[in-house]
Design an enzyme around this catalytic site. Structure first.
Site, PDB file in Angstrom:
ATOM      1  N   TYR A  33       0.829  -1.201   0.000  1.00 27.20           N
ATOM      2  CA  TYR A  33       0.000   0.000   0.000  1.00 27.20           C
ATOM      3  C   TYR A  33       0.861   1.248   0.000  1.00 27.20           C
ATOM      4  O   TYR A  33       2.074   1.179   0.218  1.00 27.20           O
ATOM      5  CB  TYR A  33      -0.983  -0.003   1.182  1.00 27.20           C
ATOM      6  CG  TYR A  33      -0.409   0.350   2.528  1.00 27.20           C
ATOM      7  CD1 TYR A  33       0.476  -0.494   3.177  1.00 27.20           C
ATOM      8  CD2 TYR A  33      -0.765   1.535   3.173  1.00 27.20           C
ATOM      9  CE1 TYR A  33       0.988  -0.169   4.423  1.00 27.20           C
ATOM     10  CE2 TYR A  33      -0.260   1.867   4.422  1.00 27.20           C
ATOM     11  CZ  TYR A  33       0.613   1.011   5.045  1.00 27.20           C
ATOM     12  OH  TYR A  33       1.121   1.341   6.268  1.00 27.20           O
ATOM     13  N   LYS A 149       6.504  -1.853   2.001  1.00 20.21           N
ATOM     14  CA  LYS A 149       5.279  -1.292   2.606  1.00 20.21           C
ATOM     15  C   LYS A 149       4.124  -2.251   2.352  1.00 20.21           C
ATOM     16  O   LYS A 149       3.279  -2.041   1.482  1.00 20.21           O
ATOM     17  CB  LYS A 149       4.987   0.117   2.059  1.00 20.21           C
ATOM     18  CG  LYS A 149       4.005   0.889   2.937  1.00 20.21           C
ATOM     19  CD  LYS A 149       4.039   2.359   2.615  1.00 20.21           C
ATOM     20  CE  LYS A 149       2.925   3.155   3.273  1.00 20.21           C
ATOM     21  NZ  LYS A 149       3.055   3.315   4.709  1.00 20.21           N
ATOM     22  N   GLU A 182      11.589   2.219  14.786  1.00 20.31           N
ATOM     23  CA  GLU A 182      10.744   3.325  14.288  1.00 20.31           C
ATOM     24  C   GLU A 182       9.435   3.279  15.053  1.00 20.31           C
ATOM     25  O   GLU A 182       9.238   2.428  15.924  1.00 20.31           O
ATOM     26  CB  GLU A 182      10.505   3.168  12.785  1.00 20.31           C
ATOM     27  CG  GLU A 182       9.817   1.871  12.405  1.00 20.31           C
ATOM     28  CD  GLU A 182       9.681   1.660  10.896  1.00 20.31           C
ATOM     29  OE1 GLU A 182       9.663   2.643  10.148  1.00 20.31           O
ATOM     30  OE2 GLU A 182       9.584   0.487  10.489  1.00 20.31           O
ATOM     31  N   LEU A 207      10.720   1.020   7.627  1.00 19.17           N
ATOM     32  CA  LEU A 207      10.186   1.515   6.362  1.00 19.17           C
ATOM     33  C   LEU A 207      10.983   2.758   5.989  1.00 19.17           C
ATOM     34  O   LEU A 207      11.265   3.600   6.849  1.00 19.17           O
ATOM     35  CB  LEU A 207       8.701   1.873   6.527  1.00 19.17           C
ATOM     36  CG  LEU A 207       8.051   2.308   5.217  1.00 19.17           C
ATOM     37  CD1 LEU A 207       7.837   1.102   4.307  1.00 19.17           C
ATOM     38  CD2 LEU A 207       6.733   3.014   5.479  1.00 19.17           C
TER      39      LEU A 207
HETATM   40  N1  PLP Z   1       7.348   3.692   9.474  1.00 22.22           N
HETATM   41  C1  PLP Z   1       6.225   2.985   9.355  1.00 22.22           C
HETATM   42  C2  PLP Z   1       6.160   1.622   9.951  1.00 22.22           C
HETATM   43  C3  PLP Z   1       5.122   3.513   8.670  1.00 22.22           C
HETATM   44  O1  PLP Z   1       3.993   2.795   8.540  1.00 22.22           O
HETATM   45  C4  PLP Z   1       5.208   4.822   8.131  1.00 22.22           C
HETATM   46  C5  PLP Z   1       4.084   5.411   7.406  1.00 22.22           C
HETATM   47  O2  PLP Z   1       3.077   4.820   7.171  1.00 22.22           O
HETATM   48  C6  PLP Z   1       6.404   5.528   8.297  1.00 22.22           C
HETATM   49  C7  PLP Z   1       7.464   4.940   8.959  1.00 22.22           C
HETATM   50  C8  PLP Z   1       6.556   6.904   7.727  1.00 22.22           C
HETATM   51  O3  PLP Z   1       6.667   6.822   6.331  1.00 22.22           O
HETATM   52  P1  PLP Z   1       6.215   8.028   5.395  1.00 22.22           P
HETATM   53  O4  PLP Z   1       7.003   9.212   5.852  1.00 22.22           O
HETATM   54  O5  PLP Z   1       6.581   7.592   4.046  1.00 22.22           O
HETATM   55  O6  PLP Z   1       4.747   8.211   5.610  1.00 22.22           O
END
Ligand code: PLP
Length: 282
Positions: A33, A149, A182, A207
């Protein structure tokens, strides 16, 4: 006003939108996603999110033939039909519908595509940023390919729920080595006593946040030193500032981790200026 979703190749009323019970996204979590924020009718960090989408699909060998430009047209049509100029767009792509079997279905199985859009008030999020948020620490129970993702978010869901039950906004996940990976849906950052930004380097255990990437560029432009290394919850609790980043929260100051107040308990000045600059850079 009726709300629309997009499923496979049709715009359908949101309340009637559905996928097949044998969809592999439902049966196996065999899907990826993406999420974009929409401000003033524009997708924020548009290109970065598309690049990560196609990389996630490629890593899982999900054959998705539609081009980025075709998807952009569809997303903007969905926003138009829903009359959304400020909000969030979600895109899920699964390996498609097939009789249940763990192994991949026939290569000509079309992937399932679901697009939804909803209104989201960034001014409400801005008011939250003025207060800052609390996070808890929680064991990281995820698999070893968090760089993809995928819709497999069970460990993230359980961690976020644990945070909510403690009245916190987010859970910072801690790996077996005792290091923060994270947040359950955000990237974790601290500002150390020397005023340096610290965030975990990109590897398979996090991620690769698209907001992170833009914030790194913004920090470079502001000549703020950045160190990419992992940190412990103890280091975070004694940091000068802490914050999280994501497509929907931008830069969100963290004012408490577990029971420890960060700094004087108010959002850090660097966190707030990074938030302002991030939004200005869009
Ligand atoms: N880490 C995780 C596990 C996430 O699900 C997300 C965003 O959905 C992020 C970090 C932040 O990513 P982004 O800045 O691309 O939204």
């Amino acid at each position: 006003m009726s709300r629309y979703a997009y499923v496979n190749s049709a715009f359908v009323p949101h309340r009637a939108a559905s996928v097949h019970i044998e969809d592999r996204g439902f049966q196996f979590g065999d899907a990826v996603y993406e999420v974009w924020s929409v401000r003033d009718g524009h997708l924020l960090d548009e290109q970065g999110h598309f690049e990560r989408l196609y990389r996630s699909l490629d890593q899982l060998d999900i054959r998705f033939e539609r081009s980025q430009s075709a998807m952009q047209v569809t997303i903007h049509e969905l926003l138009r039909r829903n009359r959304i100029r400020e909000g969030l767009v979600y895109l899920q792509i699964s390996r498609g519908v097939a009789p249940r079997d763990h192994a991949f279905p026939a290569t000509n199985t079309p992937p399932t595509i679901v697009l939804t859009a909803k209104r989201f008030s960034f001014s409400a999020a801005g008011r939250r940023a003025e207060q800052g948020v609390r996070v808890i620490t929680h064991e990281d129970e995820r698999w070893d390919r968090c760089d993809i993702k995928s819709v497999n978010l069970l460990a993230n869901v359980l961690a976020k729920q644990a945070a909510r039950e403690e009245g916190a906004y987010e859970a910072w996940l801690v790996d077996k080595a005792g290091l923060v990976t994270e947040g359950s849906s955000t990237t974790a950052w601290i500002v150390n006593a020397d005023g340096e930004l610290v965030t975990r380097p990109l590897d398979n255990h996090i991620l690769h946040g698209i907001t992170r990437k833009t914030v790194v560029a913004v920090a470079n432009a502001m000549s703020i030193p950045l160190i990419e290394r992992a940190f412990t919850p103890a280091e975070a609790k004694s940091a000068r500032e802490a914050f999280i980043t994501s497509a929907s929260s931008f830069v969100m100051p963290v004012v408490q981790i577990d029971n420890k107040m960060i700094g004087n308990g108010a959002p850090g000045s660097l966190s707030l200026s990074l938030r302002d600059e991030y939004l200005r850079a869009q």
